[in-house]
Scaffold this motif. Sequence first.
Motif, PDB file in Angstrom:
ATOM      1  N   ASP A  20       0.816  -1.212   0.000  1.00 35.86           N
ATOM      2  CA  ASP A  20       0.000   0.000   0.000  1.00 35.86           C
ATOM      3  C   ASP A  20       0.855   1.270   0.000  1.00 35.86           C
ATOM      4  OD1 ASP A  20      -1.918  -1.912   0.321  1.00 35.86           O
ATOM      5  OD2 ASP A  20      -2.254  -1.479   2.449  1.00 35.86           O
ATOM      6  N   VAL A  36      -5.034   6.467   1.984  1.00 41.51           N
ATOM      7  CA  VAL A  36      -4.412   5.163   1.755  1.00 41.51           C
ATOM      8  C   VAL A  36      -4.833   4.674   0.379  1.00 41.51           C
ATOM      9  CG1 VAL A  36      -4.201   2.782   2.559  1.00 41.51           C
ATOM     10  CG2 VAL A  36      -4.549   4.628   4.198  1.00 41.51           C
ATOM     11  N   LYS A  38      -4.788   1.331  -1.421  1.00 42.75           N
ATOM     12  CA  LYS A  38      -4.529  -0.095  -1.179  1.00 42.75           C
ATOM     13  C   LYS A  38      -4.012  -0.769  -2.455  1.00 42.75           C
ATOM     14  CE  LYS A  38      -6.736  -0.880   3.027  1.00 42.75           C
ATOM     15  NZ  LYS A  38      -8.052  -0.381   3.419  1.00 42.75           N
ATOM     16  N   THR A  71      -9.612   6.557   2.543  1.00 44.62           N
ATOM     17  CA  THR A  71      -9.253   5.451   1.649  1.00 44.62           C
ATOM     18  C   THR A  71      -9.622   5.801   0.213  1.00 44.62           C
ATOM     19  OG1 THR A  71      -9.732   3.935   3.446  1.00 44.62           O
ATOM     20  CG2 THR A  71      -9.539   2.975   1.245  1.00 44.62           C
TER      21      THR A  71
END
Length: 249
Positions: A20, A36, A38, A71
Amino acid sequence: MGLVNTDAIVLRTYNLAEADRIVLCLTRNAGLVRAVAKGARRMKSRFGAALEPFTFIKLDFYEKENRELVTISQAEILKSNFELAAHPDSTDALAYIAELVSEFAPPHEANDKLYRMVKACIDALASLADRPNLVVRYFEVWLLRLAGLFPDLSACTRCNNRFVDAELVYVDSEARPRCRACSHDTDSVLSIEIRRCLTATQKLAPLEFADSSAQLSAEAQTELAEFTHRLLVRALERRPRTVVGATSR
Ligand SMILES: [Zn+2]
């Protein structure tokens, strides 16, 4: 809370765990965001090159209450600044811009003027990658001005008399402008050339500013850089970590 869709500028990325990446973005609708991504470090990442530093992207991310880290669900390239980011003369300037934006922009607080200013400066650097200094000066002035930390150079702080164009302006240790009558021995003189230059930032876009100030002598460029640097050090209460030359050209 929930899904946010916004234009954004990638400022920096950090590796996280095995696959990540954490991406620091200045977003148009949500301000400074740490996100983030991923799987971003896998060979076949769905993000492709969208998360390279200084790419302009369309970003979708999920926010969760009480979580600073969001995210990323999708990132699509609007403009890749890959050549600019790889240019040896502009690398430091970009790192410097990223550092200062991450210091000045409050997290999760949209600031459309700041977003447009930073984007315009990166666009200007793309045309002037080999001589980034005046764009950097413009960026510093506007970053300070938008934070309310740039002095009003049109009038004396003490007697409020407006300066005439050719008048010598003195600045005290706090960078407050004063007329000759109100000045102290310890004040420094702001040259007419630099004052005109600083005033010009108010009316011009960064590229126009860099073109119109291209004739500044090396000494004048140094004076300009010292003035903005002084204001920045006061605002940050430290020196910026990234060092950029005042007159590398
Ligand atoms: Zn005065």
